[in-house]
Design an enzyme around this catalytic site. Structure first.
Site, short mmCIF file in Angstrom:
data_model
loop_
_atom_site.label_atom_id
_atom_site.label_comp_id
_atom_site.label_asym_id
_atom_site.label_seq_id
_atom_site.Cartn_x
_atom_site.Cartn_y
_atom_site.Cartn_z
N SER A 174 -9.41 1.87 3.13
CA SER A 174 -8.80 2.80 1.98
C SER A 174 -7.89 1.67 1.09
O SER A 174 -7.30 2.04 0.43
CB SER A 174 -7.80 3.49 2.59
OG SER A 174 -6.97 3.12 3.90
N SER B 174 -10.15 -0.03 6.63
CA SER B 174 -9.30 0.20 5.61
C SER B 174 -8.86 -1.76 4.57
O SER B 174 -8.72 -1.14 4.00
CB SER B 174 -8.27 0.96 6.11
OG SER B 174 -8.74 2.58 5.64
N LYS C 243 0.76 -1.12 0.30
CA LYS C 243 -0.18 -0.18 -0.29
C LYS C 243 1.12 1.18 0.26
O LYS C 243 2.04 1.40 0.76
CB LYS C 243 -1.08 -0.32 1.53
CG LYS C 243 -1.85 1.15 1.24
CD LYS C 243 -2.84 0.37 2.69
CE LYS C 243 -4.25 1.80 2.12
NZ LYS C 243 -4.74 1.79 3.50
#
Lengths: 485, 484
Positions: free
Chosen positions: A143, A167, A68
């Site tokens: 996210s 997330s 990420k």
């Protein structure tokens, strides 16, 4: 022959037997990365020059994975999907990533996220929206959107994520994969761009529970650079997965799961909750006891506000280092204040600015007790409530969200205010730092839906083992968006 | 002046200079390295960096808290003070604001003003991080992040001082405590001490114990020397009294001012209404930790002897004069130097004499500290021994010491280089004295009638030996020979 859609252990086996090389795996992964980029826009950076690693006894050695983009990676662009850091190349690597590197893991891409993790749609990153690989008219949730999309599409067997509200676990649900955030502090946050420090967790997105255990085993460990990290060297998650769960006790919360809580329930929501009830029956067949418990609805309804107040307050402060002077594109202006204003005005998205305003507001002297301190009090009440459940139950089992992935076109889905606690309950896992894992539990309209298991702090091995046993009977293990097992 | 009573409170910031690393970072804590070399990513707030508490800094802060008779908290935790400034890369300072977080609250300290002993109340003492240092040039400002994250102790007193003299005496006492407890060099020349001063006046007839009677509090920010504190307070008292006399005092709003060193005045900065809201909240990256009572006991037991304790020891155990003892303990490095010299076996009063006269004089003249002095305690001890064993005279020693400090040479070596060691051999001295008497027959005759001429012969002996003759022995032999 494809390998990137297989489990970590299967890929490792193939590497050991010489059926495939690390280099070939990287090539396959990169090719799929570019394909997915075309289709879903999952990557900020694809590392075309990724180098193969020696294959050792370590199951992760030589195998590609995704990171990420809020993990600091030395020499590799790390943007947090924000224009404020659109050209930021760190000179140090996050501890969790260093740990993976030590296991011989090969990073092949940095994945798109909601800007600095502040969003649940995967649509607010500075490089554009991330589409769901199961249906590109839908979102991945956020996210950790790019990580979820890429793992679901079989680009690599796992990717790192971070989880401040849900997330990791929500996008995992929308993409039909496994999302696991361990107990707070099990994985060091050093090098993870902060959103709300007291809620931020590192974790992993995989296609099966064992892979999640393997990856977190490699990422975790006490870190001298993170005071909230703790020594978990006596915990080996992967080897704790025995599948023996007879006599384990789970509970679900009536107010969240009972259809009567939703007078305006859509057909999808009904189907989702029915599917959950059916799943519970299957789970019972494992010899697991499941009981219904009740939690004060007022408390559940306060969840979302507590999250907004605390996360926005901490975020406002955490992102005060973004001034454009030491890193990031420098703003224009006559003096440092104007330059800073210019940089922040230009580069933060409106959504983030709104959160900063909320964060500042709730911390102001005259508002602090009413909002910030009250939010902390309610946080404590919620955590105490869950901890009381953990005294009696091994974990709380709940459906994730109110159904499958929502449409990117916001006008299609009907807004049902009653479902707010159902959409937000995963945040309790962040309030308490609880180990929490999402696994797929079915399909609605051809799209995956999921359940979540959340247990007591430090009880990760137990929670994962239950998830592992449930996963084995549900039949969604190792599924990719191109089709299941 | 007597119409009014002055109330003064201090906020004294002192860097903890005696830790190896910074308070939340593993970068070196060092004052004078090349700018921007003692930096870890966290000191410049690179994304993803986290604070890690330096236990030694906490230990020293707790020691200060104990010395100040404060109450220590059950749990230690830190808070964020949020504001923007170029020297604060994170956009917040990690500090301890809300009670009971600070390392110490509600203490008191007894200090001396001249011959008087006074006590002031400490509101709190807390541990925080320093900001980077800025240097302002004509059209630019440079920032040195070496200072960012250096541990800083902020001590907040109640408004218990009534004059600049009291305030400064207290600050001197605190400086001494920080030095003696090995917490800090506490050197304001190095910017390690910075003060905020608040001053208000009230009618002398009213009871100062009742805060309702207090005047309007004026805060003066960033006063960086004790002289500055004195000047700022005195200026502010004068200014406020003038306003009172002119009937304008009640119009004065609560405000923050800054001290302008050049003009010796205070200048308006901002009103209370414009005070910054720092939006404090608990630093989430540092877990609260319970203070172990045993650890506190350990810290208490390891507090080094402070200045007054050492002074009393010098007087009572080492027989040093009270005046000398008081001078020696004024600066800890000097006292350490003295103690080392004595521990090597030197006579304490002699050591004190040399230190307080020639050595201190030299340091003042050269604007040096004792740490920078070439002369080691061992060298000083060597010199003292030469005098004690009558190898050289006191007068010679003075000459040698001065030369030694000027030329940076070991005084003992200088003595032999200069051929200075005294003639103490009786036979050799008798021979020289006999020659002197033979060379001065007229004076010898005169001496018989006028014994005052004895000194003339002493002078001649010294002249002949170029001052090397041991005076006492020379006098004795001379007397014998002259009276024969």
């Amino acid at each position: 022959m494809e390998y990137m859609n297989k489990s970590i252990e299967e890929i490792h086996e193939a590497l050991k037997k010489g059926k495939v090389t690390s280099k070939e795996l990287i090539q396959e992964s990169l090719k799929k990365s570019h394909e997915l980029q075309e289709k879903c826009n999952a990557f900020v950076t694809i590392l075309d020059d990724a180098k193969e690693q020696e294959v050792t006894e370590d199951v992760l050695s030589g195998i590609p994975y995704g990171i990420k983009d809020n993990y600091s990676t030395k020499g590799i662009l790390s943007t947090g999907s924000s224009n404020t850091l659109k050209d930021y190349i760190p000179f140090f690597t996050a501890t969790a990533i260093e740990n993976l590197e030590r296991h011989g893991a090969v990073a092949v891409g940095k994945t798109v996220m909601d800007e600095f993790g502040m969003g649940g749609t995967g649509t607010t990153g500075h490089t554009g929206i991330v589409k769901n690989p199961w249906d590109t008219t839908r979102m991945c949730a956020g996210s950790s959107a790019g990580s979820a999309a890429a793992v679901a599409a079989g680009v690599f067997p796992y990717a790192t994520g971070s989880d401040t509200g849900d997330s990791i676990r929500k996008p995992a649900a929308y993409c039909g994969i496994v999302g696991y955030k361990p107990t707070y502090g099990m994985i060091s946050r050093y090098g993870l761009f902060p959103f709300a420090s007291s809620l931020d967790h590192c974790g992993a997105l995989t296609r099966n529970v064992k892979d999640a255990a393997i990856v977190v085993d490699a990422m975790k460990g006490k870190d001298k650079y993170d005071m909230t990290s703790w020594d978990s060297s006596n915990i080996n998650l992967a080897s704790s997965l025995t599948g023996e769960v007879k006599g384990k006790k789970l509970c679900y919360i009536k107010e969240l799961c009972d259809i009567s809580s939703y007078p305006n329930a859509s057909a999808t929501l009904k189907e989702h909750l029915e599917n959950f009830v059916n799943t519970l029956e299957k789970v019972k067949s494992l010899g697991i006891e499941i009981e219904e418990v009740s939690v004060d609805k007022t408390l559940l309804n306060a969840l979302a506000s507590v999250y907004v107040v605390i996360s926005c307050a901490e975020a406002t402060s955490n992102m005060s280092n973004l001034t454009g002077f030491i890193f990031g594109p420098r703003g224009e202006g006559e003096n440092y204040i104007d330059m800073m204003k210019d940089y922040r005005t230009k580069n933060f998205s409106p959504l983030i600015k709104r959160r900063f305003v909320i964060g500042s507001y709730v911390l102001q002297k005259e508002n602090k007790d009413r909002y910030f301190h009250n939010a902390q009090r309610v946080r404590r009440l919620l955590v105490d409530t869950w901890n009381q459940l953990f005294e009696k139950y091994d974990a709380v089992i709940l459906p994730v969200g109110s159904g499958p992935a929502k449409h990117l076109d916001g006008s299609i889905d009907i807004l049902d205010k009653d479902t707010a606690p159902l959409e937000e309950h995963l945040q309790v896992g962040n309030f308490g730092g609880f180990p929490s894992i999402t696994i797929p539990d079915g399909f609605i309209d051809g799209l995956p839906v999921a359940l979540n298991l959340t247990g007591a702090c430090y009880d990760d091995a137990n929670v994962l083992n239950i998830a592992y046993a449930i996963e084995n009977i549900l039949g969604y293990k190792n599924q990719t968006s191109k089709g299941g097992e | 002046m007597d119409k009014y009573k002055v109330l003064i409170g201090l906020e004294m910031h002192c860097e903890i200079s005696k830790t190896n690393t910074k308070v939340f970072s593993s970068a070196r804590n060092s004052y004078d390295d090349t700018p921007n070399t003692n930096i870890r990513p966290v000191d410049m707030a690179f994304p993803g960096t986290l604070p890690v508490v330096n236990k030694e800094a906490v230990r020293k802060a707790l020691m200060a808290s104990i010395i100040l008779n404060c109450k220590q908290p059950e749990y230690i935790y830190f808070e964020r003070k949020n504001y923007y400034y170029p020297d604060l890369p994170k956009g917040f300072q990690i500090t301890q604001e809300t009670k009971p977080a600070p390392v110490g609250i509600y203490g008191e300290l007894t200090y001396e003003v001249g011959e008087e002993t006074k006590t002031i109340r400490v509101n709190n003492i807390h541990l925080e991080e320093d900001a980077a240092s800025s240097t302002h040039h004509e059209d630019t400002t440079t920032i040195n992040y070496n200072r960012a994250g250096v541990p800083l102790l902020e001590l907040v007193t109640e408004p218990d001082f009534h004059s600049a003299e009291e305030a400064v005496s207290f600050l001197e006492t605190m400086r001494s405590i920080y030095q003696y407890a090995n917490i800090s060099e506490a050197d304001s020349k190095k910017g390690q001490i910075r003060c905020d001063v608040n001053v208000s006046i009230m009618d002398a007839s009213l009871d100062e114990k009742d805060p309702k009677n207090w005047g309007t509090k004026i805060e003066i920010k960033n006063v960086n020397s004790f002289g500055g504190v004195r000047d700022a307070i005195n200026y502010e008292i004068k200014r406020q009294i003038e306003l009172k006399e002119d009937g304008k005092y009640d119009e004065m709003e609560q405000q923050t001012r800054r001290f302008d060193e050049e003009s010796g005045t205070t200048i308006y900065m901002r009103s209370k209404v414009d005070a910054i809201d720092y939006k404090y909240f608990v630093e989430p990256n540092i877990p609260k930790f319970k203070l172990d009572k045993k650890w506190l006991e350990e810290i208490k037991a390891t507090i080094p002897p402070l200045a007054t304790e050492r002074r009393d020891k010098y007087i009572n155990e080492l027989g040093v004069s009270p005046r000398d003892a008081k001078i020696i303990v004024k600066e800890k490095p000097l006292a350490d130097y003295f103690e080392e010299t004595v521990s090597l076996g030197a006579n304490p009063q002699s050591a004190a004499n040399w230190i307080n006269s020639i050595i201190l004089g030299h340091l003042n003249k050269m604007e040096k500290t004792i740490e920078e002095l070439f002369l080691t305690p061992k060298m000083l001890k060597g010199l003292i021994d030469l005098v004690e064993s009558s190898k050289i005279s006191g007068k010679q020693a003075k000459e040698v010491l001065t030369k030694s400090l000027e030329e940076e040479k070991d005084p003992v070596k200088l003595v032999s280089e200069l051929g200075m060691s005294q003639i103490t051999d009786e036979g050799e001295l008798t021979k020289i004295i006999k020659e002197v008497i033979e060379e001065n027959p007229t004076q010898l005759e005169s001496y018989k009638k006028n014994p005052k001429l004895f000194d003339y012969f002493v002078g001649q002996v010294m002249k002949k030996t170029r001052g090397k003759a041991n005076p006492a022995l020379s006098a004795k032999i001379l007397k014998q020979e002259l009276d024969k």
